[in-house]
Motif scaffolding. Structure first.
Motif, PDB file in Angstrom:
ATOM      1  N   LEU A   1      62.791  45.256  38.667  1.00  0.00           N
ATOM      2  CA  LEU A   1      63.716  44.408  37.917  1.00  0.00           C
ATOM      3  C   LEU A   1      64.005  45.028  36.551  1.00  0.00           C
ATOM      4  CD1 LEU A   1      62.125  40.898  38.613  1.00  0.00           C
ATOM      5  CD2 LEU A   1      64.054  41.962  39.806  1.00  0.00           C
ATOM      6  N   ALA A   2      65.056  44.573  35.904  1.00  0.00           N
ATOM      7  CA  ALA A   2      65.385  45.035  34.555  1.00  0.00           C
ATOM      8  C   ALA A   2      64.455  44.345  33.556  1.00  0.00           C
ATOM      9  CB  ALA A   2      66.829  44.721  34.221  1.00  0.00           C
ATOM     10  N   PRO A   3      64.009  45.052  32.530  1.00  0.00           N
ATOM     11  CA  PRO A   3      63.106  44.445  31.532  1.00  0.00           C
ATOM     12  C   PRO A   3      63.684  43.197  30.870  1.00  0.00           C
ATOM     13  CG  PRO A   3      63.147  46.823  31.277  1.00  0.00           C
ATOM     14  CD  PRO A   3      64.242  46.475  32.255  1.00  0.00           C
ATOM     15  N   ASP A   4      65.034  43.102  30.822  1.00  0.00           N
ATOM     16  CA  ASP A   4      65.651  41.942  30.174  1.00  0.00           C
ATOM     17  C   ASP A   4      65.992  40.821  31.147  1.00  0.00           C
ATOM     18  OD1 ASP A   4      67.701  43.171  31.505  1.00  0.00           O
ATOM     19  OD2 ASP A   4      69.106  43.181  29.815  1.00  0.00           O
ATOM     20  N   SER A   5      65.570  40.940  32.412  1.00  0.00           N
ATOM     21  CA  SER A   5      65.843  39.884  33.391  1.00  0.00           C
ATOM     22  C   SER A   5      65.060  38.627  33.032  1.00  0.00           C
ATOM     23  CB  SER A   5      65.473  40.350  34.798  1.00  0.00           C
ATOM     24  OG  SER A   5      64.067  40.516  34.908  1.00  0.00           O
ATOM     25  N   LYS A   6      65.573  37.485  33.465  1.00  0.00           N
ATOM     26  CA  LYS A   6      64.940  36.205  33.121  1.00  0.00           C
ATOM     27  C   LYS A   6      63.498  36.124  33.619  1.00  0.00           C
ATOM     28  CE  LYS A   6      69.095  33.334  32.815  1.00  0.00           C
ATOM     29  NZ  LYS A   6      69.809  32.125  33.348  1.00  0.00           N
ATOM     30  N   LYS A   7      63.259  36.632  34.821  1.00  0.00           N
ATOM     31  CA  LYS A   7      61.919  36.561  35.402  1.00  0.00           C
ATOM     32  C   LYS A   7      60.932  37.383  34.591  1.00  0.00           C
ATOM     33  CE  LYS A   7      59.421  37.042  39.769  1.00  0.00           C
ATOM     34  NZ  LYS A   7      59.515  37.404  41.212  1.00  0.00           N
ATOM     35  N   VAL A   8      61.338  38.582  34.196  1.00  0.00           N
ATOM     36  CA  VAL A   8      60.451  39.451  33.419  1.00  0.00           C
ATOM     37  C   VAL A   8      60.214  38.863  32.029  1.00  0.00           C
ATOM     38  CG1 VAL A   8      60.175  41.731  32.384  1.00  0.00           C
ATOM     39  CG2 VAL A   8      61.125  41.522  34.687  1.00  0.00           C
ATOM     40  N   GLN A   9      61.278  38.343  31.418  1.00  0.00           N
ATOM     41  CA  GLN A   9      61.131  37.758  30.085  1.00  0.00           C
ATOM     42  C   GLN A   9      60.243  36.506  30.115  1.00  0.00           C
ATOM     43  OE1 GLN A   9      62.403  39.015  26.924  1.00  0.00           O
ATOM     44  NE2 GLN A   9      62.206  40.697  28.391  1.00  0.00           N
ATOM     45  N   ALA A  10      60.305  35.765  31.209  1.00  0.00           N
ATOM     46  CA  ALA A  10      59.425  34.601  31.362  1.00  0.00           C
ATOM     47  C   ALA A  10      57.967  35.059  31.468  1.00  0.00           C
ATOM     48  CB  ALA A  10      59.822  33.803  32.600  1.00  0.00           C
ATOM     49  N   GLN A  11      57.758  36.206  32.094  1.00  0.00           N
ATOM     50  CA  GLN A  11      56.421  36.755  32.219  1.00  0.00           C
ATOM     51  C   GLN A  11      55.886  37.217  30.863  1.00  0.00           C
ATOM     52  OE1 GLN A  11      54.692  36.454  34.815  1.00  0.00           O
ATOM     53  NE2 GLN A  11      52.953  37.861  34.616  1.00  0.00           N
ATOM     54  N   VAL A  12      56.755  37.763  30.032  1.00  0.00           N
ATOM     55  CA  VAL A  12      56.349  38.144  28.670  1.00  0.00           C
ATOM     56  C   VAL A  12      55.913  36.906  27.897  1.00  0.00           C
ATOM     57  CG1 VAL A  12      57.112  39.112  26.473  1.00  0.00           C
ATOM     58  CG2 VAL A  12      57.859  40.163  28.612  1.00  0.00           C
ATOM     59  N   LYS A  13      56.676  35.822  28.032  1.00  0.00           N
ATOM     60  CA  LYS A  13      56.320  34.560  27.351  1.00  0.00           C
ATOM     61  C   LYS A  13      54.982  34.058  27.863  1.00  0.00           C
ATOM     62  CE  LYS A  13      57.361  31.117  24.571  1.00  0.00           C
ATOM     63  NZ  LYS A  13      56.188  30.248  24.682  1.00  0.00           N
ATOM     64  N   LYS A  14      54.737  34.216  29.151  1.00  0.00           N
ATOM     65  CA  LYS A  14      53.460  33.808  29.727  1.00  0.00           C
ATOM     66  C   LYS A  14      52.313  34.609  29.113  1.00  0.00           C
ATOM     67  CE  LYS A  14      51.052  33.425  34.193  1.00  0.00           C
ATOM     68  NZ  LYS A  14      51.182  33.598  35.668  1.00  0.00           N
TER      69      LYS A  14
END
Length: 242
Positions: free
Chosen positions: A173-186
């Protein structure tokens, strides 16, 4: 695996000292036999080397534990600090030897005490300690971890690595995708809950450390697959910019 008796002979450390390190929470054995005897693996022996190097530099057990329990502890960074301190100590000892030889050869004809000056060593040692612990975040971490058992600490560590394992499933996935960004928040929320307040600034610094090589990169890539550490940092960069 090595028994406590074998480790004692190998490292020149008494069995009683190894037992105390275990009770103090500084060095736990890898496992115990059915009879309750301690067994040590290579990872434990590597940690023992770190501890003994700090002890050679006259760090207290409390300081050593605080440094090695720090969530940002990096073995490579610690080793560089130890090398610098040992080099300073070596120079100090050489100066003392030269002084003693001079006194033996020609007697005391000059009251020179500069060889006894350890301020340079003391100052660097203090800087090394401060680099790991003298921050509000570290004090918060110390407060949160003070009453944790070794088992609770291990559970938190496992949960943290599980987050990186999840990152490893997102590498396409792209680093700026919603799923990846949600994982960063996690990840950020997990650090805040279990260690210290993880601001965006701190998160960015952690990301840089994750991808900077050494133990962090190796362990994260081991959990999520090769390239995970670098991917996490790219995702954190996006998160912090937004």
């Amino acid at each position: 695996m090595m028994t406590v008796n074998e480790v004692s002979k190998l490292a020149g450390v008494s069995i009683r000292t190894l037992q105390y390190y275990d009770k103090f929470g500084l060095l736990h054995p890898a496992e115990y036999t059915e009879s309750g005897y301690r067994l040590y693996d290579d990872t434990a022996l590597e940690k023992l080397q770190q501890i003994l190097l700090f002890r050679e530099l006259e760090f207290s057990l409390k300081d050593i534990k605080a440094i090695m329990d720090h969530p940002n502890f990096d073995r490579s960074k610690a080793l560089e600090q130890q090398i610098t301190l040992l080099t300073l100590k070596k120079e100090h000892l050489e100066n003392l030897i030269d002084l003693a030889r001079g006194i033996k050869a020609i007697g005391v004809n000059k009251m020179d005490f500069t060889a006894f000056d350890t301020r340079k060593i003391d100052e660097y040692a203090e800087q090394a300690k401060l680099s790991w612990g003298n921050t509000p975040e570290y004090r918060e971490f110390e407060e949160k971890s003070r009453n944790r058992t070794a088992q609770e600490t291990q559970i938190i560590s496992t949960q943290m690595m599980a987050i990186f394992t999840e990152f490893g499933t997102m590498l396409e996935l792209a680093p700026d995708s919603k799923k990846v960004q949600a994982q960063v928040k996690k990840l950020q929320d997990f650090i805040t809950e279990n260690f210290y307040n993880c601001s965006d600034k701190i998160l960015y610094s952690l990301g840089s450390m994750y991808a900077g090589g050494g133990d962090f990169t190796e362990n994260i890539d081991k959990a999520g697959g090769k390239g995970t550490a670098e991917f996490v940092f790219k995702a954190i960069q996006v998160f912090c910019k937004e």
